[in-house]
Design a protein around this motif. Structure first.
Motif, short mmCIF file in Angstrom:
data_model
loop_
_atom_site.label_atom_id
_atom_site.label_comp_id
_atom_site.label_asym_id
_atom_site.label_seq_id
_atom_site.Cartn_x
_atom_site.Cartn_y
_atom_site.Cartn_z
N GLY A 68 0.84 -1.19 0.00
CA GLY A 68 0.00 0.00 0.00
C GLY A 68 0.87 1.24 0.00
O GLY A 68 2.10 1.15 0.12
N TRP A 69 0.24 2.39 -0.08
CA TRP A 69 1.05 3.61 -0.18
C TRP A 69 1.52 4.13 1.17
O TRP A 69 2.44 4.92 1.26
CB TRP A 69 0.30 4.66 -0.98
CG TRP A 69 -0.76 5.45 -0.29
CD1 TRP A 69 -1.58 5.07 0.73
CD2 TRP A 69 -1.11 6.80 -0.60
NE1 TRP A 69 -2.43 6.08 1.07
CE2 TRP A 69 -2.17 7.17 0.27
CE3 TRP A 69 -0.66 7.74 -1.53
CZ2 TRP A 69 -2.77 8.42 0.25
CZ3 TRP A 69 -1.26 8.98 -1.56
CH2 TRP A 69 -2.29 9.32 -0.68
N LYS A 70 0.83 3.73 2.29
CA LYS A 70 1.23 4.08 3.65
C LYS A 70 1.26 5.59 3.91
O LYS A 70 2.10 6.08 4.67
CB LYS A 70 2.60 3.48 3.99
CG LYS A 70 2.58 1.96 4.12
CD LYS A 70 3.89 1.45 4.68
CE LYS A 70 3.82 -0.06 4.92
NZ LYS A 70 5.09 -0.58 5.48
N LEU A 71 0.33 6.32 3.31
CA LEU A 71 0.26 7.77 3.52
C LEU A 71 -1.09 8.20 4.08
O LEU A 71 -1.48 9.36 3.93
CB LEU A 71 0.54 8.50 2.20
CG LEU A 71 1.97 8.38 1.64
CD1 LEU A 71 2.07 9.05 0.28
CD2 LEU A 71 2.97 8.99 2.61
N GLY A 72 -1.78 7.27 4.73
CA GLY A 72 -3.07 7.62 5.31
C GLY A 72 -4.14 7.81 4.26
O GLY A 72 -4.13 7.17 3.20
N ARG A 73 -5.06 8.73 4.53
CA ARG A 73 -6.12 9.00 3.57
C ARG A 73 -5.60 9.84 2.41
O ARG A 73 -4.76 10.72 2.60
CB ARG A 73 -7.29 9.73 4.24
CG ARG A 73 -8.08 8.83 5.17
CD ARG A 73 -9.40 9.48 5.56
NE ARG A 73 -10.19 8.57 6.39
CZ ARG A 73 -10.99 7.63 5.91
NH1 ARG A 73 -11.12 7.49 4.59
NH2 ARG A 73 -11.65 6.83 6.70
N ASN A 74 -6.12 9.56 1.24
CA ASN A 74 -5.73 10.31 0.05
C ASN A 74 -6.54 11.61 0.02
O ASN A 74 -7.70 11.63 -0.40
CB ASN A 74 -6.00 9.48 -1.21
CG ASN A 74 -5.56 10.16 -2.48
OD1 ASN A 74 -5.19 11.32 -2.48
ND2 ASN A 74 -5.60 9.43 -3.58
N LEU A 75 -5.91 12.68 0.46
CA LEU A 75 -6.58 13.98 0.53
C LEU A 75 -6.14 14.92 -0.58
O LEU A 75 -6.19 16.14 -0.43
CB LEU A 75 -6.33 14.62 1.91
CG LEU A 75 -6.77 13.79 3.11
CD1 LEU A 75 -6.46 14.52 4.40
CD2 LEU A 75 -8.24 13.42 3.02
N GLY A 76 -5.72 14.33 -1.69
CA GLY A 76 -5.31 15.16 -2.82
C GLY A 76 -3.82 15.47 -2.78
O GLY A 76 -3.10 15.09 -1.86
N PRO A 77 -3.35 16.19 -3.79
CA PRO A 77 -1.91 16.48 -3.91
C PRO A 77 -1.45 17.59 -2.96
O PRO A 77 -1.07 18.67 -3.37
CB PRO A 77 -1.78 16.91 -5.38
CG PRO A 77 -3.11 17.52 -5.69
CD PRO A 77 -4.12 16.70 -4.93
N ARG A 78 -1.50 17.30 -1.65
CA ARG A 78 -1.03 18.26 -0.66
C ARG A 78 0.49 18.34 -0.67
O ARG A 78 1.17 17.46 -1.20
CB ARG A 78 -1.52 17.83 0.73
CG ARG A 78 -3.03 17.86 0.90
CD ARG A 78 -3.45 17.06 2.13
NE ARG A 78 -3.19 15.63 1.94
CZ ARG A 78 -2.57 14.86 2.83
NH1 ARG A 78 -2.11 15.38 3.94
NH2 ARG A 78 -2.38 13.58 2.59
N PRO A 79 1.05 19.39 -0.08
CA PRO A 79 2.51 19.52 -0.04
C PRO A 79 3.17 18.30 0.59
O PRO A 79 2.76 17.83 1.65
CB PRO A 79 2.72 20.77 0.84
CG PRO A 79 1.49 21.58 0.63
CD PRO A 79 0.38 20.58 0.51
N GLY A 80 4.14 17.76 -0.10
CA GLY A 80 4.89 16.62 0.42
C GLY A 80 4.37 15.26 -0.02
O GLY A 80 5.11 14.27 0.02
#
Length: 251
Positions: A68-80
């Protein structure tokens, strides 16, 4: 234009598609196992790795090293976020010493194509599922949600014209004409030597566990590296997956 309200209401089909997935697991296990190469799965808007568990479990059962991507929820192209995804891809490529296949659901597929564009030497192939990379920003019922969670305008995405260009690796775009969230026309890949569009029947929210989708994903991943060919619809499969010519005539 976004899909009709009727199609939006039909998104409840996702629950039936999950039941269909569970009932067809024995049949899906007849699909030939893969070669064990790494696969990175990216979730859709406002979703997390939990949403892709059935897909990842299925691919892991087929012998792939799935992550998986391991970045939590996909909230769009936020900084970082884009840099973090790039680092995730680079880490998997280095860990296994092999190119990574990218599978993205909806917004996750948009990310996958851009990752491949940035680092083609690390990517084996891209598979998108209901990803609106070629559509108008508001040709979706999710654009308000996107603006809410990302804090950005749906129209404010740099390089939108570039997004429509095929990535520099083999690419398969899976879409449903009865998608109730995004307009299916915006999910179609441009015709090129290593691109293809595969139509399935089902909902947008069920793409990650729709048995017809899982078969296509597994079939595409099982191809030997460097010997990519378009999906074979011959035989009985022609009743499940419409021919590309028919798609082009109705697009």
């Amino acid at each position: 234009m976004p899909p009709s309200r009727g199609l939006l209401l039909l998104e409840v089909r996702a629950f039936a598609e999950l039941a269909a997935f569970l009932s067809t697991i024995p049949l899906l296990r007849l699909i030939p196992a893969g070669d064990g190469h790494p696969v990175l799965v990216l979730p859709g808007l406002a979703a997390s790795d939990r949403s892709t568990r059935p897909l990842r479990a299925f691919l892991r059962d087929r012998g792939y090293r799935v992550h998986g991507w391991k970045l939590g929820r996909n909230l769009g192209p936020r900084p970082g976020v884009e840099d973090a995804m790039q680092a995730r891809l680079a880490g998997l490529h280095e860990r296994y010493g092999r190119k990574v296949s990218l599978v993205g659901w909806s917004l996750g597929g948009v990310y996958a194509r851009e990752l491949a564009r940035r680092a083609p030497s690390q990517v084996r192939s891209v598979i998108t599922m209901g990803s609106p990379f070629a559509g108008a920003p508001r040709a979706s019922h999710a654009w308000r949600l996107y603006e809410f969670v990302s804090g950005r305008s749906a129209d404010d995405w740099p390089g939108r014209e570039r997004m429509k260009q095929p990535p520099p690796v083999p690419s398969t775009a899976i879409f449903s004409r009865s998608d109730g969230i995004v307009a299916w026309q915006g999910c179609l890949e441009r015709e090129a030597g290593s691109t293809e569009n595969v139509e399935v029947h089902g909902s947008h929210n069920g793409l990650g566990h729709n048995p017809a989708v899982l078969y296509v994903v597994a079939d595409r991943l099982a191809q030997p590296e460097g010997r990519w060919q378009r999906f074979d619809r011959r035989g009985l499969w022609r009743f499940v997956y419409p021919e590309p010519a028919a798609m082009a005539m109705e697009a």
